[in-house]
Design a protein around this motif. Structure first.
Motif, PDB file in Angstrom:
ATOM      1  N   ILE A  86       0.839  -1.193   0.000  1.00  9.37           N
ATOM      2  CA  ILE A  86       0.000   0.000   0.000  1.00  9.37           C
ATOM      3  C   ILE A  86       0.882   1.253   0.000  1.00  9.37           C
ATOM      4  CG2 ILE A  86      -1.640   1.341   1.362  1.00  9.37           C
ATOM      5  CD1 ILE A  86      -2.819  -1.365   2.294  1.00  9.37           C
ATOM      6  N   LEU A  87       1.907   1.214   0.836  1.00  4.15           N
ATOM      7  CA  LEU A  87       2.795   2.375   0.917  1.00  4.15           C
ATOM      8  C   LEU A  87       3.484   2.620  -0.423  1.00  4.15           C
ATOM      9  CD1 LEU A  87       4.253   4.581   2.510  1.00  4.15           C
ATOM     10  CD2 LEU A  87       5.865   2.857   3.318  1.00  4.15           C
ATOM     11  N   TYR A  88       3.791   1.552  -1.133  1.00  7.79           N
ATOM     12  CA  TYR A  88       4.509   1.689  -2.398  1.00  7.79           C
ATOM     13  C   TYR A  88       3.556   1.846  -3.590  1.00  7.79           C
ATOM     14  CZ  TYR A  88       8.220   0.966  -5.829  1.00  7.79           C
ATOM     15  OH  TYR A  88       9.116   1.125  -6.856  1.00  7.79           O
ATOM     16  N   GLY A  89       2.264   1.852  -3.319  1.00  9.57           N
ATOM     17  CA  GLY A  89       1.311   2.090  -4.404  1.00  9.57           C
ATOM     18  C   GLY A  89       0.982   0.870  -5.233  1.00  9.57           C
ATOM     19  N   SER A 132       0.076   4.605  -7.430  1.00  5.39           N
ATOM     20  CA  SER A 132       0.888   3.673  -8.203  1.00  5.39           C
ATOM     21  C   SER A 132       2.325   3.824  -7.749  1.00  5.39           C
ATOM     22  CB  SER A 132       0.786   4.004  -9.693  1.00  5.39           C
ATOM     23  OG  SER A 132       1.464   5.214  -9.934  1.00  5.39           O
ATOM     24  N   PRO A 133       3.165   2.848  -8.052  1.00  8.64           N
ATOM     25  CA  PRO A 133       4.578   2.958  -7.685  1.00  8.64           C
ATOM     26  C   PRO A 133       5.190   4.259  -8.201  1.00  8.64           C
ATOM     27  CG  PRO A 133       4.117   0.745  -8.418  1.00  8.64           C
ATOM     28  CD  PRO A 133       2.867   1.536  -8.647  1.00  8.64           C
ATOM     29  N   ARG A 134       4.683   4.711  -9.326  1.00  6.63           N
ATOM     30  CA  ARG A 134       5.174   5.962  -9.890  1.00  6.63           C
ATOM     31  C   ARG A 134       5.008   7.121  -8.897  1.00  6.63           C
ATOM     32  NH1 ARG A 134       6.179   8.152 -14.952  1.00  6.63           N
ATOM     33  NH2 ARG A 134       6.465   6.166 -15.968  1.00  6.63           N
ATOM     34  N   GLY A 152       9.688   9.880  -3.170  1.00 11.40           N
ATOM     35  CA  GLY A 152      10.933   9.454  -2.560  1.00 11.40           C
ATOM     36  C   GLY A 152      10.844   8.113  -1.856  1.00 11.40           C
ATOM     37  N   ILE A 153       9.845   7.301  -2.225  1.00  9.85           N
ATOM     38  CA  ILE A 153       9.729   5.979  -1.621  1.00  9.85           C
ATOM     39  C   ILE A 153      10.248   4.944  -2.613  1.00  9.85           C
ATOM     40  CG2 ILE A 153       8.131   4.279  -0.650  1.00  9.85           C
ATOM     41  CD1 ILE A 153       6.216   6.652  -0.137  1.00  9.85           C
TER      42      ILE A 153
END
Ligand SMILES: Nc1ncnc2c1ncn2[C@@H]1O[C@H](COP(=O)(O)OP(=O)(O)OP(=O)(O)O)[C@@H](O)[C@H]1O
Ligand SMILES: [Mg+2]
Lengths: 496, 337, 350
Positions: free
Chosen positions: A46-49, A69-71, A77-78
């Motif tokens: 979830i944190l990373y999308g 999304s990961p984007r 900055g994750i």
């Protein structure tokens, strides 16, 4: 600062995250621990999308972050290193690192990219050659590439999901060093692990998750391993595994002078000899890449030796195929979990993989007895969710491992090749599996990169070095120093 | 959340709808009325449901072949060739042993077709299993070989001497099935039974289980002691054997002889890929998707001579369907947000 | 299901409409062979015949083409028959079987099959007419032109598949050459003895080169696609080629030199046959059996006369055929029509 506020996420009827709230301070190493299926990976996804929470919010520096999304995550900055690396095998390290970067449009300035990569490797102690191809790298090196990728993108919050599960002890040490350097340069690190020793080795703060909830967030120095274990499983730690009577003295498995070429064409085993007695646990210790993989493959019939013999209960099975060995009572927990399961199958189907013949009559599967047996195993091994029709791919990593272990032990094999058997298991499950291995109902060949595990379980320890067994220790005579020395090949009293 | 599974079920329908809309636009562009055209297709398919069933029968067999191979991770592009060889074998054996009584001749003919089809599948399967040769390439090559063999046989050794068309003599009447114009042709029943059997095979038998395991994860299968190579070769045999029955109805319920041009020019083995795709390789859904495609095809013929919708419209629509199924199954069924 | 009944009503309505506006007007349905319109050959010609008929004879026409392979030929013929057509025409010999079996089921509908394979059809039902051509007559005419045109006194013939069908072409051609130029040699070769022999341009090229190197300076082909190779050789080696079936004169055009090496083409006018059979229907003169069209059969549209068999003259080859040759060729046609010249049906009769 990252703050999770009451994050909830359900998959179907299972709540994976059920109100997770805690926060992570900037510049700390924050460990997230908890039982298998507690929801750690889900929270990080979830944190990373990678998926969206059903409710709850993530606050970064006090502002609500919308990560779709990961984007988006990368833009904030994750960065994340997942358990299964996302690398293009045919590409070089440098190509993989700059792949999909913002700012790269048509032409790639290779020289500048290489310089930056080299700079990053130096300052964080991540040594890999930028021109090497991924397919030629070891798992540890691949992980470093993933880390470089994350750093290259300028991440300052870095998520590591069970990074040490696949590493050798040396690589683990190197990873700790890297993590500490990252902390020094102001980066925040969140990492998931099941190994409590690691937690105390590097973490500043520890969050414990249980049943989808965060149950405690505590500074590491305020905890003892004992207390942490109890927090994780919600009750007192199980006593360490009991060892039953002495092993028998008949030979279960005898290897004589095995010569095998490895998957890169070179000699992997150079005249390896070994014997495993009935109901004995024999640990194979060694630095990775000294022939362990090939040894296991030969034993399971997946690789043909050039010379030498394999005797299974006195019967020559040197070049027999896997199915025959299996019918002779050999079971195998593979090193890589995905080689032991079919992700697209259900849990139930996975629980009979390899034993489908025993569960069919006249070529027709006996679905009822399969289901019955699956239900029993799910109970016995505490596989969650308790739904035998769940897709295997939807299980948490540790629960998948439980399925594999449960299945391999199901038919009471006479001999078990256990390669990293507790990889990804939580402390409770690890203890349970250890107990199973020590039951004295079968011979066990234990291969593990975790020396503690080897020391705890083995009756004898054989050290493999450059394709040979260079030293054997009895349980009562082994010391960590002698073992370490032998593993590095620095032992003069080699066997024979 | 059930959205994900709902979407999976919905995906084929949405993609069909989109394909139809695109098709309608194209019909409008060539100056016909799309509504009229679809009505004509609908009417054509249902007034002559005998042909729709007939066409569906061929499609079902081939689509099952494609679907079963797919479950083992194999892309059988060779259903067309397997079908041709099966038809040729059936025609040959029936003519060669025309004197035998029907009860003996029928199983002999079916057996011959199945064996030859299985052989045609076995070759790419065995090559894949032993040499790792790409089955797509080999099955395509086998299609070409089948074309040559069929046209050679029907031009020379099996040619009806009374005709200058490359075709066999009339097939023995003892094997003739009741004609499709009577409405139904017994092969549709066989096709449906075959679908059910395929379903049972895949999900209820040990071999089906092994085959699917190999299809998903070869490494894990060989670790589990499944004979991966055998499974691959065997799957292709089964696939070929089923495909071989695709044109049985064409021979014995329709044309009563083997005409080289028609057999060689068939496209059923390729349409079957669409049918299997639409059915998500589920043997039971293959019945539905084949009926659907057959209806579209059958109706398209009527739309053609009634409204002048070109015959290539069917092929066009089929292409759009494949495209949108692939597109939308990844978009809708793939990830949940 | 409201929608269901709505759709049903709609269907009924549309089909009713179909019946209401049907006055007594003959309806003709035509099924092309695989490939359909745009093949510059029989399908296009058949379509032209259909157009003539709808212009001149006040019939209602519709047409369709089979899908790949053409397993649905019979279905199309059947649907045409069942949709109330008076005459259903199939273009090409592959319609032989479909038409015969449909004709038995629909005795009140008339059927015609262009180039029917009479041999395999068995007993023809009385409502079926096989539309065939006396190709030997057309071949005779182009043979005569070849005989007039040759300088080396040797001409060639490239046949497709060995057999009675192409034998007629060879017989007519040879007789025509000898008629115009008794000293002239005719060398005949065949591409093969299977229907594949009609699909092999490389073989056609090879054979034409061989014939040319043995002195033939005019080559007539009756070999389907194989003939494309003959034209290729003609352009490369500068000799004349004669096309067959439809007007193939354009195939002889050599872009680099601007010359055209097509002497003429023996055209078999499917349009004429299609038109004539529709005319028979309208005039009530339709009879079953085998109908052979020859030089004597023609259609007049405006100022143009189209013969069922003819030699082609167009912009491509007009520089190759002088007025004299054309006149002589027309004279020969007159004589054949008048019965003065008897054209052999087979090389055995030569
Ligand atoms: N895609 C999914 N579909 C359905 N259920 C899922 C999915 N992903 C995770 N789950 C379920 O959510 C729960 C939490 O899984 P998660 O992977 O977060 O656990 P974890 O804490 O990482 O465990 P482990 O230590 O075993 O890796 C598990 O019960 C799992 O079965
Ligand atoms: Mg996890």
């Amino acid at each position: 600062m990252i703050e999770f506020r009451n994050i909830c996420k359900r998959f179907g009827s299972t709540p994976a995250n059920d109100g997770v709230s805690f926060s992570i301070k900037d510049g700390e190493i924050h460990a997230v621990v908890g039982e298998n299926g507690a929801g750690k990976t889900t929270l990080m996804s979830i944190l990373y999308g990678l998926c969206r929470q059903d409710s709850g919010a993530i606050l970064i520096d006090g502002r609500e972050a919308r990560i779709h999304s990961p984007r988006d995550a990368i833009a904030m900055g994750i960065g994340m290193v997942q358990q299964h690396f996302a690398l293009v095998k045919r590409f070089t390290v440098a190509e993989n690192i700059i792949l999909g970067q913002e700012g790269v449009r048509f032409c790639i300035n290779r020289r500048r990219a290489n310089e930056r990569i080299a700079g990053l490797s130096r300052s964080f102690g991540l040594s890999v050659s930028p021109e090497a191809r991924i397919e030629d790298l070891s798992v540890g090196e691949q992980q470093r590439v993933e880390l470089l990728k994350v750093l290259y993108r300028g991440a300052d919050m870095i998520i590591l999901d069970e990074p040490t599960a696949v590493l050798t002890p040396q690589e683990i040490e190197a990873l700790y060093a890297t993590m500490e350097r990252m902390r020094e340069s102001g980066k925040t690190i969140i990492f998931i692990t099941h190994k409590l020793r690691e937690v105390f080795r590097v973490a500043d703060t520890i969050t414990v998750m249980r049943n989808g909830r965060s149950v405690a967030t505590v500074a590491a120095e305020d905890l003892t391993p004992q207390r942490l274990g109890e927090l994780i499983i919600g009750r007192e730690l199980p006593a360490s595994a009991e060892r039953g009577c002495e092993p028998g003295c008949g030979d279960a498995l005898v290897l004589e002078n095995l010569v095998v070429s490895g998957h890169r064409g070179d000699r992997a085993l150079r005249g390896l000899s070994l014997s495993l007695r009935e109901n004995e646990v024999l640990g194979i210790a060694g630095v990775e890449g000294n022939g362990q993989r090939e040894l296991v493959e030969v034993l399971c019939g997946l690789r043909k030796p050039e010379s030498g013999t394999v005797l299974l209960f006195g019967r020559d099975v040197t070049r027999e195929p896997p199915w025959l060995l299996r019918s002779e009572g050999m079971a195998h927990i593979p090193e890589e979990r995905r080689n032991g399961m079919v992700t697209e199958f259900t849990v139930c189907e996975n629980l009979v993989l390899g034993y489908q013949t025993d569960f069919s009559r006249a070529g027709v599967l006996r679905l009822n007895s399969i289901r019955e047996r699956a239900l029993e195993l799910v109970k016995e091994y505490d596989i969650r969710p308790e739904d035998i029709n769940a897709g295997m791919g939807d299980l948490s990593g540790g629960n998948q491992q439980k399925v594999v272990v449960a299945r391999e032990l199901m038919k009471d094999p006479r001999i078990l090749i256990a390669n990293q058997p507790t990889r990804g298991l939580d402390i409770g499950a690890t203890a349970f599996v250890h107990q199973k291995l020590l039951e004295r109902k079968r011979s066990v060949l234990l291969i593990s990169s975790d020396l503690d595990e080897i020391l705890e379980l083995s009756d004898r320890i054989a050290v493999i070095f450059e394709g040979r067994i260079v030293r054997e220790f009895r349980r009562d005579e082994v010391t960590l120093e002698a073992l370490g020395l032998a593993m590095m090949g620095g032992d003069d009293h080699a066997v024979e | 959340m059930t959205t994900r599974s709902n979407r999976k079920i919905l995906a084929p329908f949405v993609s069909l709808l989109i394909a139809f809309i695109i098709g309608g636009v194209v019909i409008a562009l060539i100056g016909k009325n799309p509504v009229e055209a679809y009505v004509a297709i609908f009417r054509g398919a249902f007034t002559d449901w005998g042909f729709t069933l007939f066409q569906a029968t061929s499609l079902i067999f081939s689509a099952l072949a494609v679907a079963i191979a797919f479950h083992c991770g194999l892309f059988n592009i060779g259903a067309n060739g397997q079908l041709m060889m099966g038809a040729l074998a059936a025609a040959y054996v029936s003519l060669r042993f025309a004197g035998l009584p029907g009860v003996i001749l029928l199983p002999t003919v079916v057996f011959a077709a199945i064996c030859v089809g299985a052989l045609w599948g076995f070759v790419p399967g065995a090559l894949k299993a032993t040499r790792g040769t790409n089955e797509v390439v080999v099955t395509i090559m086998m299609n070409y070989i089948a074309i040559s063999v069929v046209s050679y046989a029907l031009t020379y050794s099996m040619k009806d001497p009374a005709s200058w068309i490359a075709q066999s003599a009339m097939l023995p009447e003892s094997l003739w099935l009741p004609s499709i114009t009577l409405g139904a042709d017994p092969m549709i029943v066989v096709a449906v039974i075959m679908s059910v059997l395929s379903y049972v095979f895949l999900w209820r038998t040990r071999m089906g289980y092994e085959l699917r395991a190999v299809g998903f994860n070869q490494m894990a299968s060989s670790y589990a002691g499944i004979k991966v190579r055998r499974a691959i070769a065997l799957t292709m045999c089964i696939s070929g054997a089923i495909a071989a029955l695709s044109y049985y109805n064409y021979l014995f319920a329709y044309q009563y002889r083997a005409v080289s041009d028609v057999i060689v020019g068939t496209n059923v083995g390729f349409d079957a890929i669409t049918a299997a795709l639409l059915a998500r390789n589920n043997p039971l859904l293959v019945i539905v998707s084949s009926l659907f495609l057959a209806a579209l095809y059958s109706g398209g013929l009527t739309a053609q001579f009634e409204l002048g919708v070109p015959s290539s419209f069917y092929l066009f629509l089929e292409g759009v369907i494949i495209f949108s199924v692939v597109m939308f199954s990844t978009v809708l069924g793939g990830k949940d947000d | 299901m409201k929608w269901g009944s709505f759709v049903l009503a709609l269907l009924l309505l549309t089909s009713l409409c179909g019946y209401v506006d049907a006055q007594k007007k003959y309806k003709v349905g035509l099924v092309f062979d695989v490939g359909g319109r745009g093949d510059k050959s029989f399908n296009d010609a058949a379509y032209r015949g259909l157009e003539w008929a709808s212009q001149r004879l006040d019939v209602e026409v519709s047409y369709a083409e089979p899908g790949p392979g053409g397993a649905d030929r019979e279905i199309l013929v059947r649907r045409m028959a069942s949709s109330g057509k008076d005459l259903v025409i199939g273009v090409g010999f592959l319609f032989t079987q479909p038409i015969v079996s449909t004709a038995r089921a629909y005795p009140n509908v008339k059927f015609a099959c262009v180039d029917m394979d009479v041999g395999s059809a068995g007993q023809l039902p009385s409502n079926v007419v096989a539309l065939t051509f006396r190709e030997q007559e057309g071949s005779f005419v182009v043979g005569a032109i070849a005989g007039m045109k040759t300088r080396s006194n040797s001409v060639g013939f490239v046949g497709g598949m060995v057999g009675p069908l192409i034998d007629r072409f060879e017989a007519g051609y040879t007789a025509g050459v000898k008629y115009a130029n008794p000293k002239c040699r005719v060398m005949s070769v065949y591409a093969g003895d299977s229907p594949m022999a009609f699909q092999d341009p490389a073989r056609g090229y090879e054979l034409a080169v061989q014939l040319n190197s043995q002195g033939c300076d005019v080559i007539y082909h009756a070999s389907g696609n194989t003939g494309n190779g003959v034209f290729k050789a003609a352009k490369e080696r500068s000799f004349y080629a004669i096309g067959v079936d439809s007007n193939q004169n354009y195939l002889g055009y050599d872009e680099s030199s601007g010359r055209n090496w097509a002497l003429t083409s023996m055209v078999k006018r499917v349009d004429v046959a299609v038109y004539l059979v529709i005319e028979d229907l309208v005039n009530g003169r339709f009879t079953g059996g085998v109908r052979e069209y020859g030089l004597k059969d023609f259609v007049k549209m405006g100022n143009e006369t189209y013969r069922a068999l003819d030699f082609a003259v167009d912009d491509y080859n007009k520089s190759n055929l002088d007025a004299e040759t054309i006149k002589k060729a027309n004279g020969i046609i007159e004589k054949i029509v008048g019965g003065e010249i008897r054209v052999p049906r087979s090389t055995k009769d030569l």
